[in-house]
Each structure stands twice: as structure tokens, then as C-alpha cells.
Design an enzyme around this catalytic site. Structure first.
Site, PDB file in Angstrom:
ATOM      1  N   ARG A   1       4.232   9.998  -2.883  1.00 24.12           N
ATOM      2  CA  ARG A   1       5.044  10.058  -1.675  1.00 24.12           C
ATOM      3  C   ARG A   1       4.157  10.462  -0.488  1.00 24.12           C
ATOM      4  NH1 ARG A   1       9.393   8.227   1.127  1.00 24.12           N
ATOM      5  NH2 ARG A   1      11.247   9.504   0.833  1.00 24.12           N
TER       6      ARG A   1
ATOM      7  N   TYR B   1      15.506   4.422  12.995  1.00 24.54           N
ATOM      8  CA  TYR B   1      15.163   3.844  11.694  1.00 24.54           C
ATOM      9  C   TYR B   1      16.410   3.251  11.033  1.00 24.54           C
ATOM     10  CZ  TYR B   1      14.149   3.758   6.658  1.00 24.54           C
ATOM     11  OH  TYR B   1      14.019   3.377   5.340  1.00 24.54           O
TER      12      TYR B   1
ATOM     13  N   SER C   1       8.680   3.762   8.022  1.00 26.43           N
ATOM     14  CA  SER C   1       9.714   4.273   7.113  1.00 26.43           C
ATOM     15  C   SER C   1      10.083   5.732   7.359  1.00 26.43           C
ATOM     16  CB  SER C   1       9.254   4.094   5.662  1.00 26.43           C
ATOM     17  OG  SER C   1       8.240   5.028   5.365  1.00 26.43           O
TER      18      SER C   1
ATOM     19  N   GLU D   1      20.105   5.689   4.457  1.00 30.50           N
ATOM     20  CA  GLU D   1      20.193   6.081   5.866  1.00 30.50           C
ATOM     21  C   GLU D   1      21.209   5.217   6.616  1.00 30.50           C
ATOM     22  OE1 GLU D   1      18.511   8.643   7.903  1.00 30.50           O
ATOM     23  OE2 GLU D   1      18.587   9.372   5.853  1.00 30.50           O
TER      24      GLU D   1
ATOM     25  N   LYS E   1      17.224  -0.666  10.143  1.00 27.94           N
ATOM     26  CA  LYS E   1      17.523  -1.089   8.765  1.00 27.94           C
ATOM     27  C   LYS E   1      18.906  -1.759   8.684  1.00 27.94           C
ATOM     28  CE  LYS E   1      14.042   0.136   5.972  1.00 27.94           C
ATOM     29  NZ  LYS E   1      13.324  -0.805   5.092  1.00 27.94           N
TER      30      LYS E   1
ATOM     31  N   THR F   1      18.645   1.036   2.667  1.00 28.52           N
ATOM     32  CA  THR F   1      18.508   2.492   2.528  1.00 28.52           C
ATOM     33  C   THR F   1      19.828   3.245   2.676  1.00 28.52           C
ATOM     34  OG1 THR F   1      17.626   4.438   3.700  1.00 28.52           O
ATOM     35  CG2 THR F   1      17.818   2.438   4.986  1.00 28.52           C
TER      36      THR F   1
ATOM     37  N   THR G   1       0.825  -1.221   0.000  1.00 28.89           N
ATOM     38  CA  THR G   1       0.000   0.000   0.000  1.00 28.89           C
ATOM     39  C   THR G   1       0.855   1.265   0.000  1.00 28.89           C
ATOM     40  OG1 THR G   1      -0.080  -0.119   2.410  1.00 28.89           O
ATOM     41  CG2 THR G   1      -1.961  -1.062   1.214  1.00 28.89           C
TER      42      THR G   1
HETATM   43  P1  NAP Z   1       5.943   3.979   2.622  1.00 28.01           P
HETATM   44  O1  NAP Z   1       5.235   4.718   1.539  1.00 28.01           O
HETATM   45  O2  NAP Z   1       6.012   4.582   3.990  1.00 28.01           O
HETATM   46  O3  NAP Z   1       5.266   2.530   2.733  1.00 28.01           O
HETATM   47  C1  NAP Z   1       5.522   1.683   3.818  1.00 28.01           C
HETATM   48  C2  NAP Z   1       4.668   0.461   3.666  1.00 28.01           C
HETATM   49  O4  NAP Z   1       4.924  -0.418   4.770  1.00 28.01           O
HETATM   50  C3  NAP Z   1       3.148   0.745   3.683  1.00 28.01           C
HETATM   51  O5  NAP Z   1       2.516  -0.131   2.802  1.00 28.01           O
HETATM   52  C4  NAP Z   1       2.786   0.380   5.118  1.00 28.01           C
HETATM   53  O6  NAP Z   1       1.446  -0.007   5.270  1.00 28.01           O
HETATM   54  C5  NAP Z   1       3.687  -0.829   5.317  1.00 28.01           C
HETATM   55  N1  NAP Z   1       3.836  -1.180   6.715  1.00 28.01           N
HETATM   56  C6  NAP Z   1       4.317  -0.421   7.725  1.00 28.01           C
HETATM   57  N2  NAP Z   1       4.311  -1.116   8.880  1.00 28.01           N
HETATM   58  C7  NAP Z   1       3.802  -2.344   8.585  1.00 28.01           C
HETATM   59  C8  NAP Z   1       3.529  -3.492   9.352  1.00 28.01           C
HETATM   60  N3  NAP Z   1       3.786  -3.534  10.662  1.00 28.01           N
HETATM   61  N4  NAP Z   1       3.022  -4.579   8.724  1.00 28.01           N
HETATM   62  C9  NAP Z   1       2.752  -4.547   7.403  1.00 28.01           C
HETATM   63  N5  NAP Z   1       2.972  -3.475   6.629  1.00 28.01           N
HETATM   64  C10 NAP Z   1       3.499  -2.384   7.216  1.00 28.01           C
HETATM   65  O7  NAP Z   1       7.437   3.650   2.201  1.00 28.01           O
HETATM   66  P2  NAP Z   1       8.112   3.657   0.737  1.00 28.01           P
HETATM   67  O8  NAP Z   1       8.640   5.021   0.472  1.00 28.01           O
HETATM   68  O9  NAP Z   1       7.207   3.011  -0.229  1.00 28.01           O
HETATM   69  O10 NAP Z   1       9.389   2.747   1.003  1.00 28.01           O
HETATM   70  C11 NAP Z   1       9.338   1.331   0.824  1.00 28.01           C
HETATM   71  C12 NAP Z   1      10.454   0.684   1.610  1.00 28.01           C
HETATM   72  O11 NAP Z   1      11.709   1.179   1.153  1.00 28.01           O
HETATM   73  C13 NAP Z   1      10.439   0.974   3.103  1.00 28.01           C
HETATM   74  O12 NAP Z   1      10.943  -0.167   3.766  1.00 28.01           O
HETATM   75  C14 NAP Z   1      11.404   2.132   3.278  1.00 28.01           C
HETATM   76  O13 NAP Z   1      11.931   2.131   4.583  1.00 28.01           O
HETATM   77  C15 NAP Z   1      12.433   1.768   2.230  1.00 28.01           C
HETATM   78  N6  NAP Z   1      13.163   2.885   1.629  1.00 28.01           N
HETATM   79  C16 NAP Z   1      12.494   3.954   1.127  1.00 28.01           C
HETATM   80  C17 NAP Z   1      13.194   4.972   0.503  1.00 28.01           C
HETATM   81  C18 NAP Z   1      12.487   6.165  -0.096  1.00 28.01           C
HETATM   82  O14 NAP Z   1      13.155   7.171  -0.344  1.00 28.01           O
HETATM   83  N7  NAP Z   1      11.195   6.074  -0.389  1.00 28.01           N
HETATM   84  C19 NAP Z   1      14.595   4.886   0.375  1.00 28.01           C
HETATM   85  C20 NAP Z   1      15.240   3.751   0.885  1.00 28.01           C
HETATM   86  C21 NAP Z   1      14.521   2.749   1.494  1.00 28.01           C
HETATM   87  P3  NAP Z   1       0.277   1.053   5.656  1.00 28.01           P
HETATM   88  O15 NAP Z   1      -0.169   1.624   4.346  1.00 28.01           O
HETATM   89  O16 NAP Z   1      -0.703   0.160   6.298  1.00 28.01           O
HETATM   90  O17 NAP Z   1       0.879   2.070   6.566  1.00 28.01           O
HETATM   91  O1  F7E Z   2      13.682  14.186   5.076  1.00 30.98           O
HETATM   92  C1  F7E Z   2      14.772  17.472   6.185  1.00 30.98           C
HETATM   93  C2  F7E Z   2      15.011  16.277   7.079  1.00 30.98           C
HETATM   94  O2  F7E Z   2      11.692  12.900   5.861  1.00 30.98           O
HETATM   95  C3  F7E Z   2      14.654  14.626   4.159  1.00 30.98           C
HETATM   96  C4  F7E Z   2      12.692   7.937   3.888  1.00 30.98           C
HETATM   97  O3  F7E Z   2      12.061   7.483   2.716  1.00 30.98           O
HETATM   98  O4  F7E Z   2      14.650   8.604   2.685  1.00 30.98           O
HETATM   99  C5  F7E Z   2      13.629   9.075   3.540  1.00 30.98           C
HETATM  100  O5  F7E Z   2      14.180   9.582   4.744  1.00 30.98           O
HETATM  101  C6  F7E Z   2      15.467  15.752   4.781  1.00 30.98           C
HETATM  102  C7  F7E Z   2      15.936  15.458   6.208  1.00 30.98           C
HETATM  103  O6  F7E Z   2      13.362  11.861   4.244  1.00 30.98           O
HETATM  104  C8  F7E Z   2      11.536  18.858   7.029  1.00 30.98           C
HETATM  105  O7  F7E Z   2      15.568  16.690   8.331  1.00 30.98           O
HETATM  106  C9  F7E Z   2      13.537  19.597   6.671  1.00 30.98           C
HETATM  107  O8  F7E Z   2      17.247  15.918   6.348  1.00 30.98           O
HETATM  108  O9  F7E Z   2      11.843  13.597   3.440  1.00 30.98           O
HETATM  109  P1  F7E Z   2      12.532  13.148   4.660  1.00 30.98           P
HETATM  110  P2  F7E Z   2      14.600  11.131   4.911  1.00 30.98           P
HETATM  111  O10 F7E Z   2      14.713  11.376   6.348  1.00 30.98           O
HETATM  112  O11 F7E Z   2      15.789  11.419   4.070  1.00 30.98           O
HETATM  113  C10 F7E Z   2      15.461   7.550   3.224  1.00 30.98           C
HETATM  114  C11 F7E Z   2      16.452   7.132   2.167  1.00 30.98           C
HETATM  115  C12 F7E Z   2      14.659   6.415   3.765  1.00 30.98           C
HETATM  116  O12 F7E Z   2      15.098   5.282   3.768  1.00 30.98           O
HETATM  117  C13 F7E Z   2      13.444   6.774   4.545  1.00 30.98           C
HETATM  118  O13 F7E Z   2      12.533   5.669   4.618  1.00 30.98           O
HETATM  119  O14 F7E Z   2      14.612  16.892   4.896  1.00 30.98           O
HETATM  120  N1  F7E Z   2      13.572  18.250   6.504  1.00 30.98           N
HETATM  121  N2  F7E Z   2      12.308  19.986   6.985  1.00 30.98           N
HETATM  122  C14 F7E Z   2      12.344  17.761   6.731  1.00 30.98           C
HETATM  123  N3  F7E Z   2      11.880  16.501   6.667  1.00 30.98           N
HETATM  124  C15 F7E Z   2      10.547  16.314   6.906  1.00 30.98           C
HETATM  125  N4  F7E Z   2      10.042  15.074   6.818  1.00 30.98           N
HETATM  126  N5  F7E Z   2       9.729  17.365   7.221  1.00 30.98           N
HETATM  127  C16 F7E Z   2      10.167  18.663   7.296  1.00 30.98           C
HETATM  128  O15 F7E Z   2       9.404  19.578   7.588  1.00 30.98           O
END
Ligand code: NAP
Ligand code: F7E
Length: 349
Positions: free
Chosen positions: A190, A155, A89, A132, A159, A130, A11
Site C-alpha cells: 500500500r 476523487y 487514487s 468512495e 470516479k 470505489t 505499478t
Molecule cells: P495506487 O497504488 O495509487 O496505483 C495507482 C496506479 O495508477 C499507479 O500505477 C500509478 O502509476 C497509475 N497512474 C496514476 N496516474 C496515471 C496516469 N496519468 N497515467 C498512467 N498511470 C497512472 O492505487 P491502488 O490502490 O492500486 O488502486 C487501483 C485502482 O483502484 C485505482 O483506480 C484506485 O482509485 C481504485 N481503488 C482503490 C481502492 C483501494 O482501497 N486500494 C479501493 C477502490 C478503488 P505511478 O506508479 O506512475 O504513479
Molecule cells: O483514508 C482517515 C481519512 O487515505 C482512510 C483509496 O484507496 O480507499 C482509499 O481512500 C481514512 C479517511 O483512504 C489520516 O480521513 C486519518 O477517513 O487511507 P485513506 P481513503 O480516503 O478511504 C478508497 C476506497 C479509494 O477508492 C481510494 O483510492 O483515514 N485518516 N488520518 C487519514 N488518512 C490519511 N491518508 N492520512 C492520515 O494521516
């Protein structure tokens, strides 16, 4: 025989794009969904409703913190490929719910790997790792598969466990298990609490007169932002190789949060003029001098990852993967989508 894929986190942003990709390749796609008090399937509703996917797209109630559900689903569907995308996430939120993040983002991975192993299912496994993981080593850039890890959040630490247990199951049991070390990837799907979507939505709302200003945290953080649609292709490619391995997916470009704000407002014809420093920094419409952006310390994190820049050359060479969308196109895509979405809301109300 059609291939069968199981996606946890179906989802979510990536789950929805990956589902579309695998369905386009004629897979049968199964996904694990949590029960929500509201629907929670908005990003995949078009797939649920599409009659042509009636016998190809299946959802199962489950939770990655619940090993019973994982084991039952794995045994029942006998997948050829498992994509483990489920996680708590949000990095900022992980400081508020650290123990749950450890469970949902870390320990859950061993539950899934064990469900596969104990049920003797011959499947390929993708782990959503990730950037991160690199966290706090700003001097090492660009970051590649060889860069040491130093997570800076609950987080990132969760990971890190998932990354290593995936490597461990590959080495210990010969499982086809891969880590995709993905840098930030975004899209119109997003989550609204990530910074890019918060900005694109705010720009659209400000233009429509729904919102006065946008409050952000650290404007100086630098991220390597790509398009989610490109990145799910990389996930798929990792599982099509002869041998399992770990790969970085990134754009090899980095921009500050402030750059993203500038580009997003630029898209609607507003040039931002910045004045002040630190928590007093503010962004104004250069024509009208109206205040549009300020800094609110409540969005700062207890520890910050200041700088990410990825080196995707291994994925480019071995997987023949290349991102198609660049930073400017990504910002434009997100702002346009939010403007259109709000236009639709205004038309029906
Ligand atoms: P997202 O939009 O936050 O989606 C997270 C998904 O995980 C949702 O479907 C959520 O379900 C599900 N989920 C959370 N807790 C769960 C649980 N306890 N049991 C079953 N499902 C659960 O994240 P995304 O951006 O698509 O990212 C996908 C994956 O890649 C994540 O593991 C994230 O940490 C990793 N990642 C993301 C990025 C990025 O920049 N997007 C980069 C590197 C790694 P609900 O809809 O029910 O909440
Ligand atoms: O923050 C700064 C914040 O929450 C990006 C996840 O998908 O990517 C994501 O993690 C930057 C950070 O993403 C706000 O402090 C400033 O430096 O969009 P973000 P993230 O933390 O990089 C990694 C690769 C993952 O794996 C994660 O699942 O932006 N920032 N002002 C802010 N961030 C948020 N959220 N909100 C603010 O108002």
C-alpha cells in the site's frame, strides 16, 4: 492460445497483485507505465527481473490522460481483457489537484473505452470503481450495488463519471464492461500516504527508534478494510462471467482509524491509552506513558466520508468470491512486513 491482458496502473498496489495472479494463470500481461525521474517500478520489479516471465510480461510507456498512447497500445496488443486501475487514487490529494484528478481518474476512462471501440478490439473491460462513490450517506449501511451514490471529494466525483461511462458503454455498444465497487483494500504494498500503511510503517519505525510519534487526522472515520490480494481475485472473476455486471467487494466489517492504530501497536506488544478529545486526543504507551499518537488538523479533509461498510453478498453468490484475510490478519501482515523491511535496511547500513 494464451489470453492477453492489459493493465493500466500496473505499478500500483493492485496492479502488482493482479499481474501476479494473471501470470499464475498463464496470461500474457501488458502494462502501461508512466515515465518517472526515478524508477517507479518497485512493486513489479520482481516480475520484470524473473526470467520465466521474459516472454509474458511487457511494459509500455503511456499515460491514461494521453489518448494517443492508449489507442496505439490497444491496437498493438489486441487484449482479451483490459483492467483499468490507473488513477490519481488519493482522496485527500484530490482536493489539492482537483482538475488533474478529474482528468486522470475520470475523463481517462472514456479515452480508454473509445480506444477499444474505435480500434474494434473485442475485449472485456474492468473499471476500478470505489466505495468512495457512496460517500456521504451514512444512514445507508451496509452499502451494496443498490445504494445511491453521493461522492464527497473530487476523487469520488471523478470516479462517479468513470462508473457511469462504463455502464453507458455496456448498454450503448454491448461492451463487456464491469465496475468493481471495491471497498478499501490494503497490503504491505500500500502507498505510504494511505492511513493503514502510514500507521504500520510508523509502528515499525517507532519500535526501531527512528520515529518519535505518529500524527494523524480523523481517528473516528470508519472503513471496511480488506486485503488487496483477495480483491484482485474478484476483479479477475468479474471478467470470467458470461455476462457483464457491477459488483461490490468488501469484508462486511468496519473499524475506526483508532481501532487500526490500537491493533497495529498491539502487534508489537504496546497497549495504547487514549486521553483527550477531538484535536486534543492523544495516544500513550499504557506502560511508560510516552506520547505515541497525536492529531494534526493538516490531515483533515475539507469533506470526510465518515462511515463505510460493504455488503459483498452479490459477489459471494454469483462470483463465488470470498475474502480470506480478516482485519486482525491484515494489520498483523502489514506491521510484520514493515518490521522486516526495516530490519533489512538496518542490516545493510
Ligand atoms: P495506487 O497504488 O495509487 O496505483 C495507482 C496506479 O495508477 C499507479 O500505477 C500509478 O502509476 C497509475 N497512474 C496514476 N496516474 C496515471 C496516469 N496519468 N497515467 C498512467 N498511470 C497512472 O492505487 P491502488 O490502490 O492500486 O488502486 C487501483 C485502482 O483502484 C485505482 O483506480 C484506485 O482509485 C481504485 N481503488 C482503490 C481502492 C483501494 O482501497 N486500494 C479501493 C477502490 C478503488 P505511478 O506508479 O506512475 O504513479
Ligand atoms: O483514508 C482517515 C481519512 O487515505 C482512510 C483509496 O484507496 O480507499 C482509499 O481512500 C481514512 C479517511 O483512504 C489520516 O480521513 C486519518 O477517513 O487511507 P485513506 P481513503 O480516503 O478511504 C478508497 C476506497 C479509494 O477508492 C481510494 O483510492 O483515514 N485518516 N488520518 C487519514 N488518512 C490519511 N491518508 N492520512 C492520515 O494521516
Amino acid at each position: 492460445m494464451k489470453k492477453i491482458a492489459l493493465i493500466t496502473g500496473i505499478t500500483g498496489q493492485d496492479g502488482s497483485y493482479l499481474s501476479e495472479l494473471l501470470l499464475s494463470k498463464d496470461y500474457k500481461v501488458h502494462g502501461i507505465v508512466r515515465r518517472h525521474s526515478f524508477k517507479g517500478t518497485e512493486r513489479i520489479q520482481h516480475l520484470i527481473d524473473d526470467a520465466k516471465y521474459k516472454d509474458k510480461f511487457f511494459l509500455h510507456y503511456g499515460d491514461v490522460t494521453d489518448s494517443c498512447s492508449l489507442s496505439n497500445i490497444i491496437r498493438e496488443i489486441q487484449p482479451d481483457e483490459v483492467y483499468n486501475l490507473a488513477a490519481q487514487s488519493h482522496v485527500g490529494v484530490s482536493f489539492k489537484v482537483p482538475e488533474y484528478t478529474a482528468e486522470a481518474t475520470g475523463v481517462s476512462t472514456i479515452k480508454l473505452l473509445e480506444a477499444i471501440r474505435q480500434n474494434k478490439v473485442d475485449t472485456k473491460f474492468y473499471q476500478a470503481s470505489t466505495s468512495e462513490l457512496f460517500g456521504g450517506i451514512p444512514s445507508t449501511a451496509p452499502q451494496s450495488e443498490k445504494t445511491p451514490f453521493y461522492p464527497k471529494s473530487p476523487y469520488g466525483a471523478a470516479k462517479l463519471y468513470s462508473y457511469w461511462i462504463t455502464v453507458n458503454y455496456r448498454e450503448s455498444y454491448g461492451m463487456f464492461a464491469c465496475n468493481g465497487i471495491l471497498f478499501n483494500h490494503e497490503s504491505p504494498r500500500r502507498g505510504e500516504d494511505f492511513v493503514t500503511r502510514k500507521i504500520s510503517l510508523a509502528v515499525a519505525n517507532i519500535i526501531k527508534g527512528n520515529q518519535e510519534k505518529l500524527s494523524l487526522g480523523n481517528l473516528n472515520a470508519k472503513r471496511d478494510w480488506g486485503f488487496a490480494g483477495d480483491y484482485v481475485e474478484g476483479m479477475y472473476l468479474m471478467l470470467q462471467q458470461d455476462n457483464p455486471d457491477d459488483y461490490v467487494l468488501a469484508t462486511n466489517e468496519t473499524h475506526t482509524v483508532r481501532d487500526f492504530v490500537n491493533a497495529a501497536f498491539d502487534e508489537v506488544g504496546i497497549k495504547i491509552k487514549w486521553r483527550g478529545e477531538g484535536i486534543n486526543e492523544k495516544g500513550y504507551d499504557s506502560k511508560t506513558d510516552k506520547l505515541l499518537i497525536d492529531v494534526n488538523p493538516k490531515f483533515f479533509r475539507p469533506a470526510e466520508v465518515e462511515f463505510l461498510l460493504g455488503d459483498p453478498s452479490k459477489a459471494e453468490k454469483i462470483l463465488n468470491w470470498k475474502r480470506k484475510v480478516n482485519f486482525e490478519e491484515l494489520v498483523k501482515m502489514m506491521v510484520r512486513a514493515d518490521l522486516n523491511q526495516l530490519k533489512k535496511i538496518f542490516e545493510v547500513t
